[in-house]
Design a protein around this motif. Sequence first.
Motif, PDB file in Angstrom:
ATOM      1  N   ALA A 139     -33.515  23.419  -8.323  1.00 47.79           N
ATOM      2  CA  ALA A 139     -34.294  23.841  -9.480  1.00 47.79           C
ATOM      3  C   ALA A 139     -35.363  24.807  -9.007  1.00 47.79           C
ATOM      4  O   ALA A 139     -35.978  24.609  -7.950  1.00 47.79           O
ATOM      5  CB  ALA A 139     -34.941  22.640 -10.172  1.00 47.79           C
ATOM      6  N   ALA A 140     -35.564  25.874  -9.784  1.00 52.17           N
ATOM      7  CA  ALA A 140     -36.531  26.888  -9.373  1.00 52.17           C
ATOM      8  C   ALA A 140     -37.196  27.508 -10.589  1.00 52.17           C
ATOM      9  O   ALA A 140     -36.611  27.598 -11.672  1.00 52.17           O
ATOM     10  CB  ALA A 140     -35.846  27.975  -8.553  1.00 52.17           C
ATOM     11  N   ARG A 141     -38.437  27.930 -10.384  1.00 51.67           N
ATOM     12  CA  ARG A 141     -39.163  28.695 -11.399  1.00 51.67           C
ATOM     13  C   ARG A 141     -39.224  30.146 -10.929  1.00 51.67           C
ATOM     14  O   ARG A 141     -39.606  30.426  -9.790  1.00 51.67           O
ATOM     15  CB  ARG A 141     -40.570  28.146 -11.590  1.00 51.67           C
ATOM     16  N   PHE A 142     -38.842  31.050 -11.815  1.00 59.79           N
ATOM     17  CA  PHE A 142     -38.874  32.475 -11.501  1.00 59.79           C
ATOM     18  C   PHE A 142     -39.941  33.159 -12.345  1.00 59.79           C
ATOM     19  O   PHE A 142     -40.077  32.885 -13.540  1.00 59.79           O
ATOM     20  CB  PHE A 142     -37.509  33.116 -11.794  1.00 59.79           C
ATOM     21  N   ARG A 143     -40.664  34.050 -11.708  1.00 61.46           N
ATOM     22  CA  ARG A 143     -41.602  34.899 -12.447  1.00 61.46           C
ATOM     23  C   ARG A 143     -41.600  36.269 -11.784  1.00 61.46           C
ATOM     24  O   ARG A 143     -41.427  36.394 -10.561  1.00 61.46           O
ATOM     25  CB  ARG A 143     -43.008  34.317 -12.478  1.00 61.46           C
ATOM     26  N   ARG A 144     -41.802  37.261 -12.594  1.00 64.59           N
ATOM     27  CA  ARG A 144     -41.764  38.624 -12.099  1.00 64.59           C
ATOM     28  C   ARG A 144     -43.167  39.210 -12.041  1.00 64.59           C
ATOM     29  O   ARG A 144     -43.972  39.022 -12.957  1.00 64.59           O
ATOM     30  CB  ARG A 144     -40.874  39.482 -12.994  1.00 64.59           C
ATOM     31  N   ALA A 145     -43.460  39.924 -10.945  1.00 63.46           N
ATOM     32  CA  ALA A 145     -44.728  40.640 -10.798  1.00 63.46           C
ATOM     33  C   ALA A 145     -44.393  42.046 -10.327  1.00 63.46           C
ATOM     34  O   ALA A 145     -44.124  42.278  -9.144  1.00 63.46           O
ATOM     35  CB  ALA A 145     -45.637  39.930  -9.798  1.00 63.46           C
ATOM     36  N   GLY A 146     -44.344  42.976 -11.244  1.00 61.93           N
ATOM     37  CA  GLY A 146     -43.951  44.341 -10.892  1.00 61.93           C
ATOM     38  C   GLY A 146     -42.513  44.388 -10.430  1.00 61.93           C
ATOM     39  O   GLY A 146     -41.608  43.905 -11.122  1.00 61.93           O
ATOM     40  N   ASP A 147     -42.296  44.952  -9.246  1.00 57.54           N
ATOM     41  CA  ASP A 147     -40.927  45.030  -8.737  1.00 57.54           C
ATOM     42  C   ASP A 147     -40.595  43.885  -7.790  1.00 57.54           C
ATOM     43  O   ASP A 147     -39.600  43.933  -7.068  1.00 57.54           O
ATOM     44  CB  ASP A 147     -40.675  46.379  -8.053  1.00 57.54           C
ATOM     45  N   THR A 148     -41.423  42.836  -7.803  1.00 62.29           N
ATOM     46  CA  THR A 148     -41.172  41.649  -6.985  1.00 62.29           C
ATOM     47  C   THR A 148     -40.842  40.469  -7.884  1.00 62.29           C
ATOM     48  O   THR A 148     -41.531  40.218  -8.876  1.00 62.29           O
ATOM     49  CB  THR A 148     -42.396  41.311  -6.113  1.00 62.29           C
ATOM     50  N   LEU A 149     -39.799  39.767  -7.529  1.00 62.55           N
ATOM     51  CA  LEU A 149     -39.440  38.531  -8.219  1.00 62.55           C
ATOM     52  C   LEU A 149     -39.853  37.360  -7.341  1.00 62.55           C
ATOM     53  O   LEU A 149     -39.466  37.279  -6.164  1.00 62.55           O
ATOM     54  CB  LEU A 149     -37.923  38.490  -8.471  1.00 62.55           C
ATOM     55  N   TRP A 150     -40.668  36.483  -7.917  1.00 60.49           N
ATOM     56  CA  TRP A 150     -41.109  35.290  -7.189  1.00 60.49           C
ATOM     57  C   TRP A 150     -40.241  34.101  -7.591  1.00 60.49           C
ATOM     58  O   TRP A 150     -39.983  33.886  -8.771  1.00 60.49           O
ATOM     59  CB  TRP A 150     -42.565  34.975  -7.508  1.00 60.49           C
ATOM     60  N   MET A 151     -39.795  33.350  -6.591  1.00 59.24           N
ATOM     61  CA  MET A 151     -39.033  32.127  -6.841  1.00 59.24           C
ATOM     62  C   MET A 151     -39.795  30.951  -6.242  1.00 59.24           C
ATOM     63  O   MET A 151     -40.054  30.925  -5.038  1.00 59.24           O
ATOM     64  CB  MET A 151     -37.643  32.200  -6.212  1.00 59.24           C
ATOM     65  N   GLU A 152     -40.164  30.017  -7.089  1.00 55.91           N
ATOM     66  CA  GLU A 152     -40.826  28.800  -6.632  1.00 55.91           C
ATOM     67  C   GLU A 152     -39.803  27.668  -6.580  1.00 55.91           C
ATOM     68  O   GLU A 152     -39.362  27.169  -7.618  1.00 55.91           O
ATOM     69  CB  GLU A 152     -41.958  28.419  -7.583  1.00 55.91           C
ATOM     70  N   PRO A 153     -39.392  27.236  -5.384  1.00 52.18           N
ATOM     71  CA  PRO A 153     -38.457  26.113  -5.285  1.00 52.18           C
ATOM     72  C   PRO A 153     -39.110  24.830  -5.793  1.00 52.18           C
ATOM     73  O   PRO A 153     -40.214  24.485  -5.381  1.00 52.18           O
ATOM     74  CB  PRO A 153     -38.156  26.028  -3.781  1.00 52.18           C
ATOM     75  N   LEU A 154     -38.425  24.142  -6.689  1.00 54.26           N
ATOM     76  CA  LEU A 154     -38.973  22.924  -7.288  1.00 54.26           C
ATOM     77  C   LEU A 154     -38.306  21.660  -6.764  1.00 54.26           C
ATOM     78  O   LEU A 154     -38.744  20.555  -7.084  1.00 54.26           O
ATOM     79  CB  LEU A 154     -38.814  22.990  -8.813  1.00 54.26           C
ATOM     80  N   GLY A 155     -37.269  21.807  -5.986  1.00 55.56           N
ATOM     81  CA  GLY A 155     -36.615  20.633  -5.426  1.00 55.56           C
ATOM     82  C   GLY A 155     -35.121  20.801  -5.355  1.00 55.56           C
ATOM     83  O   GLY A 155     -34.518  21.597  -6.089  1.00 55.56           O
ATOM     84  N   THR A 156     -34.519  20.064  -4.459  1.00 51.84           N
ATOM     85  CA  THR A 156     -33.067  20.087  -4.282  1.00 51.84           C
ATOM     86  C   THR A 156     -32.547  18.672  -4.083  1.00 51.84           C
ATOM     87  O   THR A 156     -33.288  17.772  -3.676  1.00 51.84           O
ATOM     88  CB  THR A 156     -32.660  20.927  -3.061  1.00 51.84           C
ATOM     89  N   VAL A 157     -31.294  18.512  -4.373  1.00 55.00           N
ATOM     90  CA  VAL A 157     -30.616  17.249  -4.101  1.00 55.00           C
ATOM     91  C   VAL A 157     -29.141  17.559  -3.916  1.00 55.00           C
ATOM     92  O   VAL A 157     -28.625  18.530  -4.479  1.00 55.00           O
ATOM     93  CB  VAL A 157     -30.822  16.230  -5.259  1.00 55.00           C
ATOM     94  N   SER A 158     -28.479  16.787  -3.100  1.00 55.33           N
ATOM     95  CA  SER A 158     -27.040  16.927  -2.898  1.00 55.33           C
ATOM     96  C   SER A 158     -26.372  15.643  -3.354  1.00 55.33           C
ATOM     97  O   SER A 158     -26.746  14.551  -2.917  1.00 55.33           O
ATOM     98  CB  SER A 158     -26.722  17.183  -1.422  1.00 55.33           C
TER      99      SER A 158
END
Length: 393
Positions: A19-38
């Motif tokens: 799960a991730a949150r994406f936000r854009r700042a100009g020509d950069t895309l930020w991805m905040e990892p919110l957690g993983t599970v297998s």
Amino acid sequence: MLIVGLMSGTSYDAVDVAAARFRRAGDTLWMEPLGTVSQPFDDALRTEIAAVLPPRPTTIEAVCRLDTRLGQVFARAAATGVELAGGAADLVVSPGQTVFHWIADGRAMGTLQLGAPAWVAARTGLAVLSDLRGADIAAGGQGAPLVPAFDALLLAPDPDRPAPAGPRAALNLGGIANLTVVAPDRPVIGYDVGPANALIDAATLRYHAAPYDHDGRFAAAGTVDPELLALLLAEPYLSRPAPKSTGKELFHAGYLDDRLAAHGHPVRPDDVIATLTELTARTVAAECDRHGVVEVLAAGGGVRNPVLMRRLRDLGAGHRVLRTTDDWGIPAQAKEAYAFALLGWLSAHGLPGALPSVTGAGATAVLGSWTPGPPPGRPVRPGPPPRRLRIGA
């Protein structure tokens, strides 16, 4: 935008959830990892998947039943991903389980992923993006690999992050080894190098009834057979120019049988596994050398194999650094799930996700099919694509 990405690779041992949150700042895309599970597949499901994979014959009934079963499994995984996202998400990316990738004379003609997305939509109440490979194939591409879109943004030049002077590569060591090469003033290239764990897993299952070589202990107990290695390195696919893609349609247990028969001499089980591990290391290292790669960022199940990772470091000693995506804040086991979440962000914004310089497509394509429909607020006119990806809040 909150996105849940799912991934089940050619090893078909589990579904990885990110799960991730994406936000854009100009020509950069930020991805905040919110957690993983297998979430591991049970033995019965693994057997069902194996039963429809080449070179085994199958039936439409078996394919239909497996499509439904996988859809239900992915639905449970997606629900877990929504929990990782804090109980709310905007969409789910569920690429499905690849069971056949049709290559004829080096060209991709079709591809089939199972895992009915309607089950995911019904369980989560969210729009689901699936069938991510078809649009690129329709545009004349290989439909794979798709992760280079993520790699290209992650390794893109960034004035705030010093980079080594020379080409860098992202390496995924799943069932198949995928390499993405990013170099200044050159188009991004990426392709399936050859087998990573596919043949190793086939051998460990046969000789030790184990799904994979845990901690590389079988390879460590064996010795590389030079003649068998030479025979494996002569595989025509390995020298075929990119763009190219492959899978278990080629590198399966029957393939290994044929090569052992052609070898014509008995080989100890652990020597077979050691030789297959060396095959993966040699083929990856050769491609990195060919492109002059100075730094490799590795991910996938193969990073847990210390024998394989040691050989990759040895073969690059003095001219290439090997790291894992964990160093950049991306769990190596979940990188592809995060990559598919990114592809979902691109599609939701009307932006292409496959790179023609990677897949060989004649045009860019927005990837995937939506179930039950496009996410709310999808812009009619997409903005310019981001130029880089950064990891953080």
